[in-house]
Design a protein around this motif. Structure first.
Motif, PDB file in Angstrom:
ATOM      1  N   UNK A   1       0.824  -1.278  -0.079  1.00 39.22           N
ATOM      2  CA  UNK A   1       0.074   0.060  -0.015  1.00 39.22           C
ATOM      3  C   UNK A   1       0.866   1.128  -0.028  1.00 39.22           C
ATOM      4  N   UNK A   2       0.419   2.309  -0.380  1.00 43.17           N
ATOM      5  CA  UNK A   2       0.812   3.541  -0.238  1.00 43.17           C
ATOM      6  C   UNK A   2       1.161   3.923   1.115  1.00 43.17           C
ATOM      7  N   UNK A   3       0.279   3.751   2.196  1.00 42.72           N
ATOM      8  CA  UNK A   3       0.448   3.952   3.413  1.00 42.72           C
ATOM      9  C   UNK A   3       1.628   3.377   4.018  1.00 42.72           C
TER      10      UNK A   3
ATOM     11  N   UNK B   1      -4.382  -1.829   7.814  1.00 43.38           N
ATOM     12  CA  UNK B   1      -5.557  -1.843   7.254  1.00 43.38           C
ATOM     13  C   UNK B   1      -6.843  -2.398   7.838  1.00 43.38           C
ATOM     14  N   UNK B   2      -7.671  -1.688   8.366  1.00 45.02           N
ATOM     15  CA  UNK B   2      -8.552  -2.070   9.287  1.00 45.02           C
ATOM     16  C   UNK B   2      -9.754  -2.991   8.481  1.00 45.02           C
TER      17      UNK B   2
ATOM     18  N   UNK C   1      -5.472   3.520  11.514  1.00 49.97           N
ATOM     19  CA  UNK C   1      -6.259   2.684  10.625  1.00 49.97           C
ATOM     20  C   UNK C   1      -6.088   3.333   9.300  1.00 49.97           C
ATOM     21  N   UNK C   2      -5.601   2.645   8.096  1.00 47.78           N
ATOM     22  CA  UNK C   2      -5.750   3.403   6.682  1.00 47.78           C
ATOM     23  C   UNK C   2      -7.045   3.009   6.020  1.00 47.78           C
ATOM     24  N   UNK C   3      -7.917   2.246   6.393  1.00 44.35           N
ATOM     25  CA  UNK C   3      -9.155   2.045   5.951  1.00 44.35           C
ATOM     26  C   UNK C   3     -10.065   1.219   6.651  1.00 44.35           C
ATOM     27  N   UNK C   4     -11.168   1.938   6.973  1.00 42.29           N
ATOM     28  CA  UNK C   4     -12.192   1.402   7.724  1.00 42.29           C
ATOM     29  C   UNK C   4     -11.925   1.820   9.125  1.00 42.29           C
TER      30      UNK C   4
ATOM     31  N   UNK D   1      -7.116   5.621  15.269  1.00 31.87           N
ATOM     32  CA  UNK D   1      -7.475   7.071  14.497  1.00 31.87           C
ATOM     33  C   UNK D   1      -7.154   6.694  13.010  1.00 31.87           C
ATOM     34  N   UNK D   2      -7.872   7.733  12.317  1.00 33.03           N
ATOM     35  CA  UNK D   2      -7.691   7.634  10.959  1.00 33.03           C
ATOM     36  C   UNK D   2      -6.427   8.002  10.404  1.00 33.03           C
ATOM     37  N   UNK D   3      -5.789   7.365   9.496  1.00 34.21           N
ATOM     38  CA  UNK D   3      -4.460   7.434   9.253  1.00 34.21           C
ATOM     39  C   UNK D   3      -4.244   8.917   8.304  1.00 34.21           C
ATOM     40  N   UNK D   4      -5.049   8.932   7.310  1.00 29.48           N
ATOM     41  CA  UNK D   4      -5.275  10.254   6.491  1.00 29.48           C
ATOM     42  C   UNK D   4      -5.599  11.539   7.320  1.00 29.48           C
TER      43      UNK D   4
END
Length: 526
Positions: A75-77, A119-120, A142-145, A151-154
């Motif tokens: 993944x990008x993350x 990646x949740x 979390x990168x997704x979900x 906490x949300x990564x982005x």
């Protein structure tokens, strides 16, 4: 440090401090650095987000040599986290997502991760188990979900500056072994080597062109070979990297044509799967851009590599190495002149072949393959927090991965098998890899694995499990043909006493046969 470009001396120093991506961003800017099915990052974008992640981690108390665990696909993350760790002194561990939740949690705790990126949507239960088991975590992203406690990564990183950090500290990667005997072990180095004999050999023979060449990343980036050879080396030279998150033979050919891929790393099983595609499928794709293929991780049968040389052309290089280190390298010309070799030690590397008493064996005789450890003690590997296991691996300044092999008079290395896979039949040592090599030449066999099972009379006997080529059926006629082939090609003590047909030979992400798993499954079924 925030200058748009750096002179040569400054660029070299920044690279030593883990800021190589900043140097690339200054020269390649908006050129794509990584391309995935989910999106693309330019060198500028990847560099900026690496700075944001580094600042986020520091704000949550992470210090140099603190652990960071990543549980995502290719993944990008994962890449943004990797380059953040490189420049802020953290020790990143990408985790094999094929492990059980408990095994993943063990690694998160054992590597002493203070930050976990997951990646949740794919690994939520493993993440929750990891949090419960960990004694160290200070930040969970979390990168997704959505995931409780994460906490949300982005959302988190966007609050931080993307400008180059002013005080870089060189970080590191700590990968874990596959754990074929006991728990996985973290392969730790106090200092990340800036170069190795293998990387120098690949860089020299590939002649990467920044902004021109394209690397296709075929394997999972929790494994050392895809991470270092398929991604790290080319990306450090300004080569765009195209990610596959799930490997497929025809998709590989499609991506080579679509992105005009010039470079890739594969394991032998991948090469076999491509060769097994119908001719009309293989002929659909323009592979003219493809000029460099390198493989390793597991033995490649001579017949398969010969066919691959004919299909791809004489562009196939080979290496022999492991997460712990060790470097042997073969050019296409080396292999064509010495079929079956894995090559010679790369420049400044050295190997020794020793018997069970740790004495050198004669040229051409089999023994355990040892590598001479680097002189710089800080770049020598150790098993994380496990001095006892580390000590068992070294003999003075030598270390081994347990492989058996010999060298010829010109110094080319040939691998015979692994000491851990040794089968003793009536007092005779048998290495399954030698049998696999012979059986792979049968026209109906796509893949094969041999291993030892219990035998009351001889102690152990050889069993073979066979994966047939597409379109072949496990008929008595096929069985008889393979049995006759065994009788003709193998000496009596090496002949499998039973064969069984299976849908797929189990292999690790690195292409190694899971012989222990097969033994546990089939022992007693003769």
């Amino acid at each position: 440090m925030n200058n748009p470009a750096f002179d040569e001396a400054v660029a070299e120093r920044l690279t030593e401090l883990g800021m190589g991506m900043a140097v690339l961003a200054a020269t390649l800017g908006d050129t794509p650095a990584i391309i995935t099915a989910e999106g693309t990052r330019s060198f500028n974008e990847l560099n900026a987000n690496a700075n944001r992640v580094a600042r986020l981690f520091r704000e949550h108390g992470l210090q140099p040599d603190d652990g960071v665990a990543v549980l995502t696909g290719n993944s990008i993350e994962m890449m943004e986290t990797l380059y953040a760790c490189y420049r802020a002194g953290f020790r990143m561990t990408p985790i094999n997502w094929h492990l059980t939740d408990d095994e993943i949690a063990y690694i998160v705790n054992n590597c002493e991760a203070k930050a976990l990126v997951v990646d949740a949507s794919r690994f939520g239960t493993a993440a929750i188990t990891s949090v419960k088991e960990s004694n160290h975590l200070a930040l969970c992203l979390s990168t997704s979900g959505e995931l409780q406690g994460f906490s949300d990564y982005n959302t988190k990183i966007k609050h931080y500056s993307g400008e180059n950090i002013e005080d870089p500290v060189s970080g590191n990667i700590m990968l874990y072994t596959s754990g074929t005997t006991g728990r996985p072990k973290g392969v730790y180095r106090k200092k990340r080597p800036m170069a190795s004999p293998l990387s120098e050999a690949i860089n020299e023979t590939s002649a990467f062109q920044p902004g021109v060449d394209v690397s296709l990343v075929t394997g999972p980036l929790y494994h050392s070979a895809p991470l270092s050879i398929n991604l790290g080396l080319p990306l450090a030279k300004g080569v765009t990297c195209v990610f596959m998150d799930k490997w497929d033979a025809e998709e590989t050919l499609r991506l080579i044509e679509k992105y005009k891929v010039t470079f890739s790393h594969m394991v032998p099983t991948m090469i076999q799967r491509i060769l097994a595609l119908p001719d009309d499928v293989k002929q659909q794709y323009d592979l003219s851009s493809f000029r460099y293929l390198i493989h390793g991780a597991a033995p490649c049968p001579v017949v398969v590599k010969q066919a691959a040389m004919e299909f791809f052309g004489p562009i196939i290089h080979e290496y022999y190495a492991a997460t712990e280190g060790g470097y042997v390298f073969s050019t296409p010309q080396d292999w064509l002149a010495h079929p079956g070799t894995v090559g010679k030690p790369a420049q400044d590397a050295e190997i020794k072949i020793l018997d069970d008493d740790k004495q050198p064996v004669p040229v051409g005789s089999d023994g355990t393959v040892y590598f001479v450890a680097p002189e710089d003690k800080e770049t020598q590997f150790e098993y994380f927090r496990d001095s006892e296991k580390t000590a068992k691996t070294y003999v003075d300044n030598l270390f081994t991965m347990g492989d058996i092999g010999h060298v010829d008079e010109e110094g080319f290395l040939y691998l015979t098998g692994r000491s851990a896979e040794l089968v003793i039949c009536g007092g005779v040592n048998v290495y399954p890899a030698q049998i696999d090599e012979v059986l792979s030449r049968h026209s109906a066999i796509a893949d094969v694995a041999t291993f030892g099972v219990d035998n009351e009379e001889f102690g152990e006997e050889i069993k073979a499990v066979i994966e047939l080529n597409e379109g072949e059926q496990p008929t008595e006629e096929i069985r008889d043909s393979i049995t006759a082939f065994i009788q003709e090609k193998l000496q009596g003590f090496m002949r499998p006493r039973s064969i069984e047909f299976i849908d797929e030979v189990p292999r690790s992400a690195g292409g190694k046969i899971k012989r222990r798993q097969l033994r546990e499954k089939f022992n007693g079924k003769h």
